[in-house]
Write a protein that holds these residues in place. Structure first.
Motif, PDB file in Angstrom:
ATOM      1  N   LYS A 199      15.574 -15.050   3.329  1.00  0.00           N
ATOM      2  CA  LYS A 199      15.277 -15.766   4.568  1.00  0.00           C
ATOM      3  C   LYS A 199      14.322 -16.918   4.292  1.00  0.00           C
ATOM      4  O   LYS A 199      13.185 -16.707   3.862  1.00  0.00           O
ATOM      5  N   GLU A 200      14.786 -18.123   4.530  1.00  0.00           N
ATOM      6  CA  GLU A 200      13.957 -19.311   4.333  1.00  0.00           C
ATOM      7  C   GLU A 200      12.710 -19.259   5.218  1.00  0.00           C
ATOM      8  O   GLU A 200      12.750 -18.795   6.354  1.00  0.00           O
ATOM      9  N   ASN A 201      11.602 -19.713   4.658  1.00  0.00           N
ATOM     10  CA  ASN A 201      10.348 -19.837   5.400  1.00  0.00           C
ATOM     11  C   ASN A 201       9.769 -18.488   5.829  1.00  0.00           C
ATOM     12  O   ASN A 201       9.063 -18.399   6.825  1.00  0.00           O
ATOM     13  N   SER A 202      10.080 -17.427   5.070  1.00  0.00           N
ATOM     14  CA  SER A 202       9.468 -16.121   5.328  1.00  0.00           C
ATOM     15  C   SER A 202       8.878 -15.585   4.032  1.00  0.00           C
ATOM     16  O   SER A 202       9.228 -16.051   2.939  1.00  0.00           O
ATOM     17  N   PHE A 203       7.977 -14.598   4.145  1.00  0.00           N
ATOM     18  CA  PHE A 203       7.170 -14.183   3.004  1.00  0.00           C
ATOM     19  C   PHE A 203       7.154 -12.665   2.838  1.00  0.00           C
ATOM     20  O   PHE A 203       7.229 -11.911   3.809  1.00  0.00           O
ATOM     21  N   ASN A 204       7.019 -12.258   1.564  1.00  0.00           N
ATOM     22  CA  ASN A 204       6.791 -10.860   1.210  1.00  0.00           C
ATOM     23  C   ASN A 204       5.363 -10.730   0.689  1.00  0.00           C
ATOM     24  O   ASN A 204       4.925 -11.565  -0.117  1.00  0.00           O
ATOM     25  N   VAL A 205       4.655  -9.711   1.136  1.00  0.00           N
ATOM     26  CA  VAL A 205       3.267  -9.496   0.702  1.00  0.00           C
ATOM     27  C   VAL A 205       3.105  -8.045   0.259  1.00  0.00           C
ATOM     28  O   VAL A 205       3.517  -7.124   0.977  1.00  0.00           O
ATOM     29  N   ILE A 206       2.500  -7.857  -0.922  1.00  0.00           N
ATOM     30  CA  ILE A 206       2.177  -6.513  -1.416  1.00  0.00           C
ATOM     31  C   ILE A 206       0.678  -6.457  -1.684  1.00  0.00           C
ATOM     32  O   ILE A 206       0.124  -7.325  -2.364  1.00  0.00           O
ATOM     33  N   LEU A 207       0.020  -5.428  -1.139  1.00  0.00           N
ATOM     34  CA  LEU A 207      -1.423  -5.273  -1.307  1.00  0.00           C
ATOM     35  C   LEU A 207      -1.724  -3.834  -1.728  1.00  0.00           C
ATOM     36  O   LEU A 207      -1.349  -2.889  -1.042  1.00  0.00           O
ATOM     37  N   GLN A 208      -2.416  -3.682  -2.867  1.00  0.00           N
ATOM     38  CA  GLN A 208      -2.763  -2.359  -3.384  1.00  0.00           C
ATOM     39  C   GLN A 208      -4.272  -2.141  -3.316  1.00  0.00           C
ATOM     40  O   GLN A 208      -5.049  -3.098  -3.350  1.00  0.00           O
ATOM     41  N   ILE A 209      -4.650  -0.857  -3.238  1.00  0.00           N
ATOM     42  CA  ILE A 209      -6.070  -0.516  -3.182  1.00  0.00           C
ATOM     43  C   ILE A 209      -6.274   0.894  -3.730  1.00  0.00           C
ATOM     44  O   ILE A 209      -5.424   1.773  -3.552  1.00  0.00           O
ATOM     45  N   TYR A 210      -7.409   1.096  -4.430  1.00  0.00           N
ATOM     46  CA  TYR A 210      -7.809   2.440  -4.876  1.00  0.00           C
ATOM     47  C   TYR A 210      -8.777   3.017  -3.853  1.00  0.00           C
ATOM     48  O   TYR A 210      -9.696   2.331  -3.399  1.00  0.00           O
ATOM     49  N   VAL A 211      -8.560   4.272  -3.479  1.00  0.00           N
ATOM     50  CA  VAL A 211      -9.461   4.959  -2.550  1.00  0.00           C
ATOM     51  C   VAL A 211      -9.942   6.240  -3.205  1.00  0.00           C
ATOM     52  O   VAL A 211      -9.245   6.820  -4.054  1.00  0.00           O
ATOM     53  N   ASN A 212     -11.150   6.695  -2.834  1.00  0.00           N
ATOM     54  CA  ASN A 212     -11.738   7.867  -3.505  1.00  0.00           C
ATOM     55  C   ASN A 212     -12.236   8.941  -2.542  1.00  0.00           C
ATOM     56  O   ASN A 212     -13.032   9.784  -2.913  1.00  0.00           O
ATOM     57  N   LYS A 213     -11.769   8.899  -1.304  1.00  0.00           N
ATOM     58  CA  LYS A 213     -12.140   9.963  -0.378  1.00  0.00           C
ATOM     59  C   LYS A 213     -10.999  10.219   0.594  1.00  0.00           C
ATOM     60  O   LYS A 213     -10.174   9.333   0.883  1.00  0.00           O
ATOM     61  N   SER A 214     -10.957  11.426   1.098  1.00  0.00           N
ATOM     62  CA  SER A 214      -9.926  11.787   2.076  1.00  0.00           C
ATOM     63  C   SER A 214     -10.165  11.022   3.374  1.00  0.00           C
ATOM     64  O   SER A 214     -11.273  11.014   3.906  1.00  0.00           O
ATOM     65  N   ASP A 215      -9.105  10.386   3.871  1.00  0.00           N
ATOM     66  CA  ASP A 215      -9.243   9.600   5.100  1.00  0.00           C
ATOM     67  C   ASP A 215      -7.853   9.131   5.527  1.00  0.00           C
ATOM     68  O   ASP A 215      -6.884   9.248   4.782  1.00  0.00           O
ATOM     69  N   ARG A 216      -7.793   8.620   6.742  1.00  0.00           N
ATOM     70  CA  ARG A 216      -6.573   7.968   7.207  1.00  0.00           C
ATOM     71  C   ARG A 216      -6.754   6.469   7.012  1.00  0.00           C
ATOM     72  O   ARG A 216      -7.639   5.856   7.614  1.00  0.00           O
ATOM     73  N   TYR A 217      -5.923   5.881   6.183  1.00  0.00           N
ATOM     74  CA  TYR A 217      -6.039   4.465   5.842  1.00  0.00           C
ATOM     75  C   TYR A 217      -4.937   3.663   6.547  1.00  0.00           C
ATOM     76  O   TYR A 217      -3.789   4.106   6.639  1.00  0.00           O
ATOM     77  N   THR A 218      -5.325   2.490   7.032  1.00  0.00           N
ATOM     78  CA  THR A 218      -4.415   1.653   7.809  1.00  0.00           C
ATOM     79  C   THR A 218      -4.223   0.297   7.145  1.00  0.00           C
ATOM     80  O   THR A 218      -5.194  -0.354   6.752  1.00  0.00           O
ATOM     81  N   CYS A 219      -2.966  -0.112   7.047  1.00  0.00           N
ATOM     82  CA  CYS A 219      -2.644  -1.463   6.565  1.00  0.00           C
ATOM     83  C   CYS A 219      -2.351  -2.333   7.780  1.00  0.00           C
ATOM     84  O   CYS A 219      -1.502  -1.995   8.607  1.00  0.00           O
TER      85      CYS A 219
END
Length: 265
Positions: A199-219
């Protein structure tokens, strides 16, 4: 007639346009300073407004996409791209219609059907034979806002887990962030941003992160240009002492006890 080609929502808008044209026109001063901004969801129809204070049946008007000078729609005394006239850009063939029955009221507006991110851009409606020339300016933004896909890339190890958020085919380009259960923005790796090949003029984004505690994480994916935000979340259980979930740790302890008993026997 064009009205048969649009949805019920668009038909209501057409009626509103008809009433509006009775008392107003949409031309700026010809310098491009007056711009109408239009945000339309992907695959919906976009109505780009342009009007004249009198009948335009015997006039000429020309719609262009300014970034690449593409011919969108051209009308000249009854001849236009939908009745045999050549010159229309391939991107818009079969997708652009005008309000033929409203030319007598000065309506030079057009409809772009089944919009795609590649349609985003700046459009002009010109009456080149008029002196001084008249121009309407429309900034069209096609919104594609896919929900982020979130996942755990690997199992917990050394007290931490690697999470990944992927947003595919977004337009305009979004800002992607990870947040913890309290809503705090977390420091993550640099996002990987690529242009979507399909699709012209559209984007893909990938974001990674390390976490070290139990939790609910939101992107969270935020498209600031159109003031739009969408998110997805995932719960990550981590045992801080050994980096494994309690269930996994208990399983290994049980295995060790079993091996000891076997040796003793």
């Amino acid at each position: 007639m064009f009205i048969r080609r649009v949805s019920s929502t668009d038909m209501e808008l057409v009626l509103l346009i008809s009433l509006f044209l009775l008392t107003a026109n949409t031309f700026g001063d010809g310098t491009g300073s007056d711009v109408t901004r239009l945000i339309v969801k992907e695959d919906d129809n976009a109505i780009l407004m342009c009007s004249f204070p009198e009948s335009i049946i015997d006039k000429m008007f020309d719609w262009k996409k300014q970034e690449d000078k593409k011919e969108v729609f051209f009308y000249n005394e009854g001849e236009h791209y939908n009745n045999g006239r050549s010159g229309q850009d391939e991107q818009f063939k079969g997708r652009v219609f005008h309000f033929e029955d409203q030319l007598v009221s000065g309506n030079a507006s057009i409809v772009i059907t089944k919009t795609q991110p590649g349609d985003s851009g700046n459009y002009t409606c010109d009456f080149p034979e008029d002196s001084p020339s008249r121009r309407a300016n429309v900034e069209l933004i096609i919104r594609a806002s896919p929900k982020p896909y979130v996942t755990i890339i690997n199992a917990t190890k050394n007290g931490r887990a690697l999470l990944e958020c992927e947003v595919e085919g977004a337009s305009p380009e979004p800002v992607v962030e990870w947040r913890d259960g309290a809503g705090n923005i977390l420091h993550a790796e640099e996002p990987k941003v690529t242009k979507n090949k399909e699709k012209e003029n559209s984007f893909n984004v990938i974001l990674q992160i390390y976490v070290n505690k139990s939790d609910r994480y939101t992107c969270v994916s935020t498209q600031k240009k159109i003031d739009h935000q969408i998110s997805n979340n995932i719960y990550v259980p981590i045992n801080a002492s050994n980096g494994m979930s309690t269930a996994a740790g208990g399983h290994i302890v049980g295995l060790i006890v079993g091996l000891v008993l076997l040796v003793l026997l």
